[in-house]
Design an enzyme around this catalytic site. Structure first.
Site, PDB file in Angstrom:
ATOM      1  N   HIS A  55      -9.690   5.017   2.502  1.00  0.00           N
ATOM      2  CA  HIS A  55      -9.564   3.595   2.217  1.00  0.00           C
ATOM      3  C   HIS A  55     -10.853   2.865   2.587  1.00  0.00           C
ATOM      4  CE1 HIS A  55      -8.026   3.758   6.505  1.00  0.00           C
ATOM      5  NE2 HIS A  55      -8.937   2.809   6.600  1.00  0.00           N
TER       6      HIS A  55
HETATM    7  P1  TYD Z   1      -3.130   5.197   8.067  1.00  0.00           P
HETATM    8  O1  TYD Z   1      -3.723   3.932   7.567  1.00  0.00           O
HETATM    9  O2  TYD Z   1      -2.457   6.092   7.093  1.00  0.00           O
HETATM   10  O3  TYD Z   1      -4.225   6.010   8.856  1.00  0.00           O
HETATM   11  P2  TYD Z   1      -5.569   6.642   8.250  1.00  0.00           P
HETATM   12  O4  TYD Z   1      -6.017   5.714   7.169  1.00  0.00           O
HETATM   13  O5  TYD Z   1      -6.497   6.686   9.406  1.00  0.00           O
HETATM   14  O6  TYD Z   1      -5.277   7.983   7.730  1.00  0.00           O
HETATM   15  O7  TYD Z   1      -2.140   4.822   9.250  1.00  0.00           O
HETATM   16  C1  TYD Z   1      -1.041   5.607   9.583  1.00  0.00           C
HETATM   17  C2  TYD Z   1       0.153   4.695   9.818  1.00  0.00           C
HETATM   18  O8  TYD Z   1      -0.060   3.881  10.978  1.00  0.00           O
HETATM   19  C3  TYD Z   1       0.421   3.756   8.652  1.00  0.00           C
HETATM   20  O9  TYD Z   1       1.825   3.671   8.493  1.00  0.00           O
HETATM   21  C4  TYD Z   1      -0.114   2.437   9.137  1.00  0.00           C
HETATM   22  C5  TYD Z   1       0.063   2.518  10.625  1.00  0.00           C
HETATM   23  N1  TYD Z   1      -0.932   1.761  11.407  1.00  0.00           N
HETATM   24  C6  TYD Z   1      -0.517   0.667  12.147  1.00  0.00           C
HETATM   25  O10 TYD Z   1       0.664   0.284  12.151  1.00  0.00           O
HETATM   26  N2  TYD Z   1      -1.439  -0.006  12.909  1.00  0.00           N
HETATM   27  C7  TYD Z   1      -2.736   0.375  12.937  1.00  0.00           C
HETATM   28  O11 TYD Z   1      -3.550  -0.251  13.650  1.00  0.00           O
HETATM   29  C8  TYD Z   1      -3.163   1.500  12.144  1.00  0.00           C
HETATM   30  C9  TYD Z   1      -4.603   1.933  12.136  1.00  0.00           C
HETATM   31  C10 TYD Z   1      -2.221   2.162  11.410  1.00  0.00           C
END
Ligand code: TYD
Length: 130
Positions: free
Chosen positions: A47
């Protein structure tokens, strides 16, 4: 590559690093999150953010970042707790090759907001070229 050098304050007892807003980083820290126990072979991220600014610090172990600003792709392995990586808005990023002991701490300029995410690469490219 936006690497921030963090001053080591350790002594004979061991290392200590303090990260302070307005000296080490020029944004207000509104959120801290960390990744650990990442399974072998996992690639995550995929992302870009519209506005969020972040500093990623490998406090233990290592992992590799792919950073793509829509024009240039670079990769960097973070393996030094004295060096943080600034992830600016509109930079597509993916993280991979996490070592088993990797603990990646991220300091973020804002609260979690799904609306700030661009999770589709084609959309990201379109917005960059606008
Ligand atoms: P995600 O965005 O998929 O992580 P990455 O992009 O690093 O692979 O995040 C995993 C899950 O955690 C998703 O459901 C969103 C949640 N999340 C939060 O609730 N708060 C946060 O600060 C972050 C970074 C993720």
């Amino acid at each position: 590559m936006n690497l921030v050098s963090l001053k080591k304050l350790g002594d004979v007892r061991g290392a200590l690093i303090a990260v302070e807003q307005n000296s080490d980083i020029d944004f207000d820290i509104k959120r801290v999150y960390y990744m650990y126990n990442t399974e072998p072979g996992v690639r995550r991220g995929f992302h870009a953010h519209k506005k969020l600014r972040q500093l990623a610090i490998p406090v233990s172990g290592k992992c590799t970042f792919l950073l793509d600003d829509g024009h240039t792709k670079e990769s960097i392995t973070l393996d030094n707790p004295e060096l943080g990586l600034l992830i600016e808005p509109m930079v597509w990023h993916e993280m991979y090759d996490y070592s088993k002991d990797c603990v990646l701490v991220v300091l973020a300029s804002d609260h979690y907001d799904e609306d700030d995410y661009i999770r589709d690469y084609e959309t990201f490219k379109r917005l960059i070229l606008k």
